[in-house]
Design a protein around this motif. Structure first.
Motif, PDB file in Angstrom:
ATOM      1  N   LYS A 346       0.843  -1.202   0.000  1.00 41.86           N
ATOM      2  CA  LYS A 346       0.000   0.000   0.000  1.00 41.86           C
ATOM      3  C   LYS A 346       0.876   1.249   0.000  1.00 41.86           C
ATOM      4  O   LYS A 346       0.602   2.225  -0.728  1.00 41.86           O
ATOM      5  N   ILE A 347       1.956   1.227   0.819  1.00 39.68           N
ATOM      6  CA  ILE A 347       2.888   2.361   0.844  1.00 39.68           C
ATOM      7  C   ILE A 347       3.489   2.578  -0.538  1.00 39.68           C
ATOM      8  O   ILE A 347       3.554   3.705  -1.053  1.00 39.68           O
ATOM      9  N   HIS A 351       3.001   5.730  -3.162  1.00 40.11           N
ATOM     10  CA  HIS A 351       4.204   6.434  -3.624  1.00 40.11           C
ATOM     11  C   HIS A 351       4.261   6.472  -5.150  1.00 40.11           C
ATOM     12  O   HIS A 351       4.550   7.512  -5.751  1.00 40.11           O
ATOM     13  N   ILE A 352       3.990   5.346  -5.805  1.00 38.69           N
ATOM     14  CA  ILE A 352       3.999   5.288  -7.272  1.00 38.69           C
ATOM     15  C   ILE A 352       2.934   6.224  -7.853  1.00 38.69           C
ATOM     16  O   ILE A 352       3.176   6.932  -8.849  1.00 38.69           O
ATOM     17  N   ASN A 353       1.763   6.287  -7.242  1.00 35.77           N
ATOM     18  CA  ASN A 353       0.711   7.180  -7.732  1.00 35.77           C
ATOM     19  C   ASN A 353       1.134   8.641  -7.612  1.00 35.77           C
ATOM     20  O   ASN A 353       0.830   9.466  -8.480  1.00 35.77           O
ATOM     21  N   CYS A 354       1.848   8.944  -6.523  1.00 37.51           N
ATOM     22  CA  CYS A 354       2.375  10.297  -6.346  1.00 37.51           C
ATOM     23  C   CYS A 354       3.376  10.630  -7.455  1.00 37.51           C
ATOM     24  O   CYS A 354       3.296  11.687  -8.087  1.00 37.51           O
ATOM     25  N   ASN A 364       9.953  10.728   1.290  1.00 38.84           N
ATOM     26  CA  ASN A 364      10.878  10.079   0.360  1.00 38.84           C
ATOM     27  C   ASN A 364      11.949   9.253   1.063  1.00 38.84           C
ATOM     28  O   ASN A 364      12.275   8.143   0.638  1.00 38.84           O
ATOM     29  N   GLN A 365      12.547   9.794   2.125  1.00 39.89           N
ATOM     30  CA  GLN A 365      13.616   9.077   2.818  1.00 39.89           C
ATOM     31  C   GLN A 365      13.116   7.782   3.446  1.00 39.89           C
ATOM     32  O   GLN A 365      13.833   6.776   3.503  1.00 39.89           O
ATOM     33  N   GLN A 383       6.253  -3.939  -8.781  1.00 41.07           N
ATOM     34  CA  GLN A 383       4.910  -4.461  -9.032  1.00 41.07           C
ATOM     35  C   GLN A 383       3.898  -3.313  -9.042  1.00 41.07           C
ATOM     36  O   GLN A 383       2.995  -3.266  -9.896  1.00 41.07           O
ATOM     37  N   ALA A 384       4.049  -2.373  -8.116  1.00 38.20           N
ATOM     38  CA  ALA A 384       3.145  -1.223  -8.066  1.00 38.20           C
ATOM     39  C   ALA A 384       3.280  -0.373  -9.328  1.00 38.20           C
ATOM     40  O   ALA A 384       2.285   0.117  -9.883  1.00 38.20           O
TER      41      ALA A 384
END
Length: 546
Positions: A346-347, A351-354, A364-365, A383-384
């Motif tokens: 989910k994280i 992040h990929i959508n962002c 980011n870190q 995979q995301a």
């Protein structure tokens, strides 16, 4: 220049024995020339005294009556002073200089001989390090290849148990030899480092001796010049002005300046020998074989496969339904504390959508920290990315978003290289051939921006990718087949299919001749039918890169 600064120059003498020899020759020549000057001065003064004596005899025998005695006495006194001056030069000053010259010859010869011996010893040590490293690396490469054969023999249906057992025994023998060579190489490195410490100590000793001798040489010159000056002052008052100038120069001379100039004559080499850090051999191929032996590779595949539907459900909820592009610190801490596949994915999906929407997530870190934790986390990120791209027809919405994807892809490549992790990298290059952005109404694929990375063209990564594909084919479940012949036939089909997929993926990043070589090797190793092998090799030769 303080002592610490001077010590920094000691290692720089290594490999410069010719400079040291020349420096000693110049120092010796300087003393010998100075000795010659003193001897010539003594001869001239001696000849002058003899000439004055003849003159005094001539005056004494002459018929001159006015001041004849005073003139003779003046000459006699001057002759006596000259004789004393000559005696000083010959009996004290010249002998003092000769002693320094003799000592310098002995010290210089010993130092030069020992320095040359050290250079030969260093070369032997370096050759020993290079030889030990090469033997160890070659044995490690043999272990990799034997490990590949283990995997193939273990899962191939047409390999007998006896043959597979012999192959395992062979690998164990090679592994024992590799461990032995690793220990020997580590000992060689330790021995080399100990030698470097000894070398530095000896260099400090040599230069200290040379520094002391240089100081003695300069002191004897200063001392003799002072004696000559004082004696000459008593001989002739007319030379007083010149003698004062000389005395002033002698008083102002600083021996330390000469010593520093002597040290600085040795140019610093481009690279001084330094201690080595022992590092066990590692590579993409070694890590891949280890993960297959430990079943870690299969476990990662099973996790991804088992959660595939869950991944799409998370995408539907987080992206399609709520378009989440950030995670609050409290929520992020909660997800990380759960420490399961769904929470980490989910994280990664958020992040990929962002990134897909050209935004910078404030965590980011934390994302980088998760990517560094495990191969699974890096696989979940890839995979995301694949699901996000699939749901958007693999078309990135903007150039800014595309730049973000390129930046994070390069980060994944760097992490995979750091941890020798081939699986996420293999998945990334596969999806990079279809993710694209519109540039002047043409598709510009992600692979264009990462294909120049040397990692993707390294022999180590290429073979690790091919071995993973072969492994996937060998362990793939064959259903509804009862006879051994049919199982073998189906397995060969799986091998050909997996090899085809990985070869055509790698062809996007590497020359045809390189990929053809790997295909030929593994088709022959796995005994794939000649017709099928020839057909695949023909397709590889006919491949046209985008």
């Amino acid at each position: 220049m303080n002592q610490t600064q001077k010590l920094a120059y000691y290692p720089n003498l290594l490999g410069q024995s010719e400079r040291v020899i020349q420096q000693n020759i110049e120092s010796k020549r300087g003393l010998e020339e100075y000795l010659g000057i003193l001897q010539e001065r003594a001869n001239i003064e001696d000849q002058y005294a003899k000439s004055l004596y003849k003159l005094s005899q001539q005056i004494e025998k002459s018929s001159i009556t006015y001041l004849r005695e005073q003139l003779v006495n003046q000459l006699r006194q001057k002759i006596e002073r000259l004789e004393n001056f000559v005696d000083l030069i010959r009996s004290e000053i010249i002998e003092q200089v000769k002693e320094i010259v003799q000592n310098q010859n002995q010290v210089s010869k010993r130092i030069i001989d020992e320095m040359k011996g050290l250079e030969w010893d260093l070369q032997d040590k370096q050759d020993e390090v290079m030889g030990g490293k090469l033997d160890y690396k070659l044995q490690a490469k043999d272990l990799e290849q034997s490990g590949i054969s283990d995997m193939i023999f273990q899962y191939s249906h047409d390999i007998s148990e006896d043959k597979a057992l012999k192959q395992v025994q062979k690998t164990q023998q090679i592994e024992q030899e590799c461990t032995k060579l690793e220990r020997e190489f580590e000992i060689i490195v330790l021995s080399y480092n100990e030698f470097i410490d000894v070398y530095k100590t000896k260099m400090e000793s040599y230069l200290s001796q040379m520094e002391q001798y240089e100081q003695q040489r300069l002191l004897v010159q200063k001392d003799t010049l002072m004696k000559l000056f004082l004696f000459e002052s008593s001989i002739s008052k007319q030379s007083l002005q010149d003698s004062e100038k000389l005395n002033d120069q002698i008083r102002k001379s600083n021996i330390q300046d000469f010593i520093e100039n002597f040290i600085l004559k040795f140019q610093k080499p481009q690279e001084a020998p330094r201690q080595l850090e022992f590092k066990p051999y590692s590579s993409f191929l070694t890590k891949t074989i280890e993960s297959m032996r430990s079943q870690e590779y299969q476990k990662l595949k099973d996790i991804i496969k088992a959660h595939n539907d869950t991944f799409y459900n998370i995408y539907e909820d987080c992206v399609k339904k709520h378009n989440l592009q950030t995670i609050e610190e409290q929520e992020l801490a909660h997800l990380m504390s759960r420490n399961n596949v769904q929470a980490i994915y989910k994280i990664m999906q958020i992040h990929i959508n962002c990134v897909w929407n050209a935004n910078e997530i404030p965590n980011n870190q934390t994302i980088v920290g998760l990517l560094r934790q495990s191969s699974l986390n890096r696989l979940l990120w890839c995979q995301a990315l694949e699901i996000q791209a699939n749901k958007n027809n693999y078309k990135v919405p903007s150039n800014d978003a595309y730049d973000q994807i390129v930046k994070w892809s390069q980060k994944i490549i760097s992490l995979c290289l750091e941890f020798w992790d081939a699986s996420p990298l293999r998945k990334l290059i596969t999806v990079s051939s279809i993710i694209n952005v519109a540039v002047q109404n043409k598709k510009h694929f992600l692979m264009y921006n990462i294909k120049e990375n040397k990692v993707l063209q390294s022999a180590d990564f290429l073979e690790a990718s091919v071995v993973q594909a072969v492994y996937d084919a060998l362990v793939e479940e064959i259903k509804e087949v009862t006879t051994l012949e049919e199982r073998i036939r189906r397995q060969k089909i799986n091998i050909l299919t997996q090899l085809s997929k990985i070869c055509f993926t790698l062809l996007q990043f590497n020359p045809i001749s390189v990929i053809k070589m790997y295909a030929e090797n593994y088709l022959r190793m796995l005994s794939v039918a000649h017709d099928a092998s020839d057909n695949l090799l023909f397709q590889i030769e006919s491949f046209e890169q985008f």
